[in-house]
Design a protein around this motif. Structure first.
Motif, PDB file in Angstrom:
ATOM      1  N   PHE A 177      43.938 159.868 -20.921  1.00  0.00           N
ATOM      2  CA  PHE A 177      44.918 160.161 -19.820  1.00  0.00           C
ATOM      3  C   PHE A 177      45.838 158.810 -19.507  1.00  0.00           C
ATOM      4  O   PHE A 177      45.341 157.865 -19.219  1.00  0.00           O
ATOM      5  N   ALA A 178      46.963 158.728 -19.966  1.00  0.00           N
ATOM      6  CA  ALA A 178      48.225 157.542 -19.617  1.00  0.00           C
ATOM      7  C   ALA A 178      48.699 158.298 -18.305  1.00  0.00           C
ATOM      8  O   ALA A 178      49.428 159.171 -18.122  1.00  0.00           O
ATOM      9  N   ILE A 179      48.406 157.481 -17.081  1.00  0.00           N
ATOM     10  CA  ILE A 179      48.712 158.018 -16.101  1.00  0.00           C
ATOM     11  C   ILE A 179      49.912 157.196 -15.315  1.00  0.00           C
ATOM     12  O   ILE A 179      49.855 155.968 -15.163  1.00  0.00           O
ATOM     13  N   ASP A 180      51.202 157.696 -15.531  1.00  0.00           N
ATOM     14  CA  ASP A 180      52.564 157.015 -15.353  1.00  0.00           C
ATOM     15  C   ASP A 180      52.876 157.044 -13.680  1.00  0.00           C
ATOM     16  O   ASP A 180      52.164 158.024 -13.198  1.00  0.00           O
ATOM     17  N   ARG A 181      53.750 156.459 -13.311  1.00  0.00           N
ATOM     18  CA  ARG A 181      53.976 156.209 -11.655  1.00  0.00           C
ATOM     19  C   ARG A 181      52.613 156.438 -11.057  1.00  0.00           C
ATOM     20  O   ARG A 181      52.736 157.118 -10.058  1.00  0.00           O
ATOM     21  N   ALA A 182      51.908 155.477 -11.160  1.00  0.00           N
ATOM     22  CA  ALA A 182      50.869 155.339 -10.309  1.00  0.00           C
ATOM     23  C   ALA A 182      50.978 154.401  -9.153  1.00  0.00           C
ATOM     24  O   ALA A 182      51.680 153.326  -9.474  1.00  0.00           O
ATOM     25  N   GLY A 183      50.843 154.700  -8.047  1.00  0.00           N
ATOM     26  CA  GLY A 183      51.137 153.924  -6.829  1.00  0.00           C
ATOM     27  C   GLY A 183      52.534 154.302  -6.355  1.00  0.00           C
ATOM     28  O   GLY A 183      52.858 155.411  -6.438  1.00  0.00           O
ATOM     29  N   TYR A 184      52.924 153.530  -5.583  1.00  0.00           N
ATOM     30  CA  TYR A 184      54.436 153.830  -4.995  1.00  0.00           C
ATOM     31  C   TYR A 184      55.455 154.172  -5.815  1.00  0.00           C
ATOM     32  O   TYR A 184      55.792 153.568  -6.864  1.00  0.00           O
ATOM     33  N   VAL A 185      56.250 155.132  -5.459  1.00  0.00           N
ATOM     34  CA  VAL A 185      57.441 155.560  -6.389  1.00  0.00           C
ATOM     35  C   VAL A 185      58.920 155.138  -5.592  1.00  0.00           C
ATOM     36  O   VAL A 185      59.841 155.748  -6.204  1.00  0.00           O
ATOM     37  N   GLY A 186      58.796 154.914  -4.477  1.00  0.00           N
ATOM     38  CA  GLY A 186      60.103 154.344  -3.760  1.00  0.00           C
ATOM     39  C   GLY A 186      60.735 155.524  -3.174  1.00  0.00           C
ATOM     40  O   GLY A 186      60.254 156.498  -2.410  1.00  0.00           O
ATOM     41  N   MET A 202      33.828 159.460 -16.080  1.00  0.00           N
ATOM     42  CA  MET A 202      35.216 158.844 -16.263  1.00  0.00           C
ATOM     43  C   MET A 202      35.167 157.533 -16.755  1.00  0.00           C
ATOM     44  O   MET A 202      34.557 156.742 -15.756  1.00  0.00           O
ATOM     45  N   VAL A 203      36.040 157.087 -17.545  1.00  0.00           N
ATOM     46  CA  VAL A 203      36.465 155.438 -17.397  1.00  0.00           C
ATOM     47  C   VAL A 203      37.768 155.366 -16.873  1.00  0.00           C
ATOM     48  O   VAL A 203      38.825 156.215 -17.229  1.00  0.00           O
ATOM     49  N   HIS A 204      37.837 154.725 -15.765  1.00  0.00           N
ATOM     50  CA  HIS A 204      39.093 154.562 -15.237  1.00  0.00           C
ATOM     51  C   HIS A 204      39.659 153.019 -15.019  1.00  0.00           C
ATOM     52  O   HIS A 204      39.006 152.175 -14.281  1.00  0.00           O
ATOM     53  N   MET A 205      40.802 152.869 -15.708  1.00  0.00           N
ATOM     54  CA  MET A 205      41.277 151.244 -15.749  1.00  0.00           C
ATOM     55  C   MET A 205      42.425 151.248 -15.089  1.00  0.00           C
ATOM     56  O   MET A 205      43.269 152.416 -14.991  1.00  0.00           O
ATOM     57  N   ALA A 206      43.188 150.014 -14.618  1.00  0.00           N
ATOM     58  CA  ALA A 206      44.560 150.014 -14.120  1.00  0.00           C
ATOM     59  C   ALA A 206      45.015 148.684 -14.723  1.00  0.00           C
ATOM     60  O   ALA A 206      44.252 147.545 -14.727  1.00  0.00           O
ATOM     61  N   ALA A 207      46.083 148.751 -15.218  1.00  0.00           N
ATOM     62  CA  ALA A 207      46.878 147.341 -15.983  1.00  0.00           C
ATOM     63  C   ALA A 207      47.294 146.514 -14.845  1.00  0.00           C
ATOM     64  O   ALA A 207      48.163 146.991 -13.825  1.00  0.00           O
ATOM     65  N   THR A 262      40.711 156.910 -18.873  1.00  0.00           N
ATOM     66  CA  THR A 262      42.314 156.776 -18.142  1.00  0.00           C
ATOM     67  C   THR A 262      42.651 155.528 -17.950  1.00  0.00           C
ATOM     68  O   THR A 262      41.834 154.326 -17.701  1.00  0.00           O
ATOM     69  N   PHE A 263      43.901 155.392 -17.948  1.00  0.00           N
ATOM     70  CA  PHE A 263      44.780 153.966 -17.585  1.00  0.00           C
ATOM     71  C   PHE A 263      45.941 154.300 -16.583  1.00  0.00           C
ATOM     72  O   PHE A 263      46.701 155.225 -17.303  1.00  0.00           O
ATOM     73  N   ARG A 264      46.003 153.699 -15.650  1.00  0.00           N
ATOM     74  CA  ARG A 264      47.342 153.877 -14.871  1.00  0.00           C
ATOM     75  C   ARG A 264      48.114 152.640 -14.704  1.00  0.00           C
ATOM     76  O   ARG A 264      47.746 151.529 -14.968  1.00  0.00           O
ATOM     77  N   TYR A 265      49.355 153.065 -14.404  1.00  0.00           N
ATOM     78  CA  TYR A 265      50.409 151.826 -14.459  1.00  0.00           C
ATOM     79  C   TYR A 265      51.473 152.509 -13.751  1.00  0.00           C
ATOM     80  O   TYR A 265      51.626 153.689 -13.480  1.00  0.00           O
ATOM     81  N   PRO A 266      52.392 151.259 -13.008  1.00  0.00           N
ATOM     82  CA  PRO A 266      53.282 152.046 -12.173  1.00  0.00           C
ATOM     83  C   PRO A 266      54.776 152.351 -12.625  1.00  0.00           C
ATOM     84  O   PRO A 266      54.870 152.060 -13.760  1.00  0.00           O
ATOM     85  N   ARG A 267      55.584 152.472 -11.806  1.00  0.00           N
ATOM     86  CA  ARG A 267      56.933 152.790 -11.905  1.00  0.00           C
ATOM     87  C   ARG A 267      57.452 151.297 -12.133  1.00  0.00           C
ATOM     88  O   ARG A 267      57.216 150.519 -11.589  1.00  0.00           O
TER      89      ARG A 267
END
Length: 642
Positions: free
Chosen positions: A417-426, A447-452, A474-479
């Motif tokens: 799972f590539a989790i885009d727009r993780a966190g605040y989106v303005g 689950m394995v859960h990572m954040a860049a 999964t790995f999460r990254y922001p906008r």
């Protein structure tokens, strides 16, 4: 920038009631002025442009025919509602759109009585509209309920669940399918519009009912052939068989920019009796503004732009966007691993997978606005040995939570799972905030859960997900753009569940999860200027936690502060549980988790959001000093030094 458009007719409209008192022959000019006003307003603020331009005539017609706000109009997903906002008393605030304290970019109940149902995610309008129609019946308050839903939103299963339910009821519900993915050639279009007006009128309906009465007197063995003949003849011209089978009376396709026809058809359907109706209106996204018509994807959502040239004003950046780094990293991995495929839910460009599609056109699957299906589809591929990367925004992955648990995690399938727009989106506000995936995915066993922490770490995490075949990861990254760090040529496979020390110090430990690391390092520099030398660590993993790292930090420091761009129940909660369960909170350690507040955060700039949450460098410094026992006077004196 062009001068503000001349809008003498629109200037007389304060509410839709003013529009309904206007001679109908004036409405065409009003629509032209409304389109010009919308273009000018969005050029100042940025926002969604193409969808709203496509429904200008429809918006005017709806408010001219129906008694809003008593009659309910629900806009699905809401980004097509800018013309509606202008006509419903919010014109003077349109140039605050999506800004802190300004108008929302979507419909919102708290904003206006003309917004009966809020929306930011798609495909909810028919369900909500059906509920409203039934409630009106029970409360004996007869009203029309109109749900305007885009053709893209009709790819979601929820829309058909609602239509299936509505078709079995006699609710007073009108669904308008805003189809902006096709055009009507003049001869066919004229015929279809004529037929639509015909079949929506009382003569056709009366004739149809009379024909049904005749059929009822035929021998039983002729009933079914007669029904099929009528259905075939009708669907031959209108194409409405699917909706008729679901129990809707179908009208269309009609030209959604022909205001005269729209008014006539809406007048007709307003007089229908009970039962659901579907009007199929064909529109053009970006209608009336050449740059948006010629490039519908680039002008769906825009930054500030020059009205005359269409050129969008975007601040230059020296760093690539996280989305583009994900895409390029996945392409690298796919070039050496033929089992990698990509799955998206109607967001190929938003997730960067359009670039992947250019190189691997047979290895990408856009399933439409159907996140539930996307996840289970990916699970099916994983069960056969493929390596699916399911790229979905954090806010939209919420819609597939059951599938993540039931179809992926319980079966231990290696879906990435590539989790885009993780966190605040303005500016997109609370409907699109990616605040919850740390909590809702962190609760799932296995689950394995990572954040860049930055764009280089994201490249490593794509490589790690590619190599991980044990279960879901999964790995999460922001906008937005990355930090501008040096990029590795290829990603390295990280050790699962292991973080890293970025800066060794004492007394204060700052443990970051995700892209707040840059602000954490800046805060560490400020604390060092006060004679404090904090340790900085990058957790990398929420699940499994690096328990050895956390225990070491807790045992060798007086203060431990976690930072994350996520809400309650996420990384800080997992760390707190570990510390408490192992007696590490029983001594001198002062633990302070920093996270997104437990509220729905209103639209503003991301910088404002970070500051309000205490997740910028100033907030992190203040938290550290408070934990060390600084009072307000000492805090003020210390901050004055830096």
């Amino acid at each position: 920038m062009a001068n503000k458009p001349d809008t003498p007719l629109l200037d007389t409209v304060q509410t839709p009631a003013d529009l309904r008192n206007m001679p109908r022959e004036e409405l065409r000019r009003l629509a032209d002025e409304l389109r010009a006003e919308m273009i000018d307003a969005v050029s100042v603020t940025g926002g969604h442009l193409g969808a709203g331009l496509g429904v200008v005539e429809l918006t005017v017609a709806l408010h001219a025919v129906f008694d809003t706000p008593h009659d309910r109009i629900i806009w699905d997903v809401g980004h097509q509602a800018y013309p509606h906002k202008i006509l419903t008393g919010r014109r003077d605030r349109m140039r605050t759109l999506r800004q802190k304290g300004g108008l929302s970019g979507f419909t919102r109940r708290a904003e206006s009585e003309y917004d009966p149902f809020g929306a930011g995610h798609s495909s909810t309008s028919i369900s909500a509209g059906l509920g409203m129609a039934e409630a009106s019946k029970h409360m004996e308050k007869p009203r029309n309920v109109i749900a305007v839903i885009g053709d893209g939103a009709m790819s979601a299963g929820m829309a058909y669940e609602a239509m299936n339910n509505a078709g079995a009821m006699d609710a007073r519900l009108i669904v308008i399918l805003n189809d902006n993915d096709m055009s009507i050639a003049p001869p066919t279009g004229a015929l279809r519009t004529y037929l639509a007006r015909l079949v929506s009128g009382p003569v056709y309906r009366g004739t149809r009912e009379a024909a049904k009465a005749v059929v009822s007197k035929l021998p039983p063995f002729l009933h079914e052939p007669a029904r099929r003949t009528e259905e075939f003849a009708r669907s031959f011209f209108t194409g409405g068989t699917l909706f008729e089978e679901l129990g809707f009376y179908y009208v269309g396709p009609i030209d959604g920019h022909n205001l005269e026809d729209l008014l006539a058809i809406l007048d007709n359907v307003k007089e229908f009796g009970e039962g659901p109706i579907l009007i199929h209106a064909v529109t053009k996204k970006g209608k009336g503004y050449a740059p948006a018509e010629n490039s519908a994807d680039k002008y769906h959502g825009v930054s500030k732009f020059n009205v005359i040239t269409g050129a969008q004003a975007k601040a230059p950046s020296n760093a690539p966007s996280y989305t583009s780094v994900f895409a390029s990293s996945l392409i690298q991995e796919a070039q050496v691993d033929p089992r990698i495929v990509a799955v998206t839910a109607a967001m190929p460009s938003g997730t960067g997978l359009d670039k992947f599609a250019e190189i691997f056109p047979t290895r990408i699957y856009d399933v439409g606005i159907a996140e539930q299906h996307a996840v289970t589809f990916a699970a099916g591929m994983a069960s056969e040995g493929m390596k699916p990367f399911c790229a979905i925004y954090s806010t939209f992955l919420q819609r597939a939570y059951d599938q993540v648990i039931h179809d992926v995690a319980i079966q231990g399938l290696p879906v990435r799972f590539a989790i885009d727009r993780a966190g605040y989106v303005g500016a997109d506000g609370p409907t699109h905030a990616g605040n919850y995936d740390n909590a809702y995915l962190g609760a799932i066993p296995g689950m394995v859960h990572m954040a860049a922490a930055d764009e280089a770490e994201l490249r490593h995490m794509v490589a790690t997900a590619t190599a991980y075949d044990t279960g879901p990861i999964t790995f999460r990254y922001p906008r937005g753009e990355g930090m501008g760090v040096d990029m590795p040529e290829r990603g390295q496979v990280l050790t699962i569940g292991k973080g890293r020390i970025v800066r060794q110090g004492s007394t204060i430990a700052l443990l970051s999860y995700g892209t707040r690391l840059g602000e954490v390092q800046a805060a560490a520099d400020k604390l060092a200027a006060l004679g404090l030398n904090p340790t900085v660590a990058d957790a990398r993993f929420l699940k499994p936690l690096d328990e050895e790292l956390i225990a070491s930090l807790a045992q060798s420091h007086d203060v431990l502060i976690t930072t994350e761009e996520g809400g309650l129940g996420g990384f800080g909660s997992h760390v707190a549980t570990f510390l408490a369960s192992n007696g590490l909170l029983d001594g001198k350690l002062r633990f302070r988790p920093l996270m997104i507040p437990d509220t729905f955060v209103e639209h503003a700039s991301q910088a404002d959001m970070y500051a309000d949450a205490g997740l910028d460098r100033a907030g992190i410094v203040a938290t550290a000093l408070t934990a060390l026992g600084y009072d307000q006077a000492a805090m003020k004196a210390a901050l004055a030094k830096i």
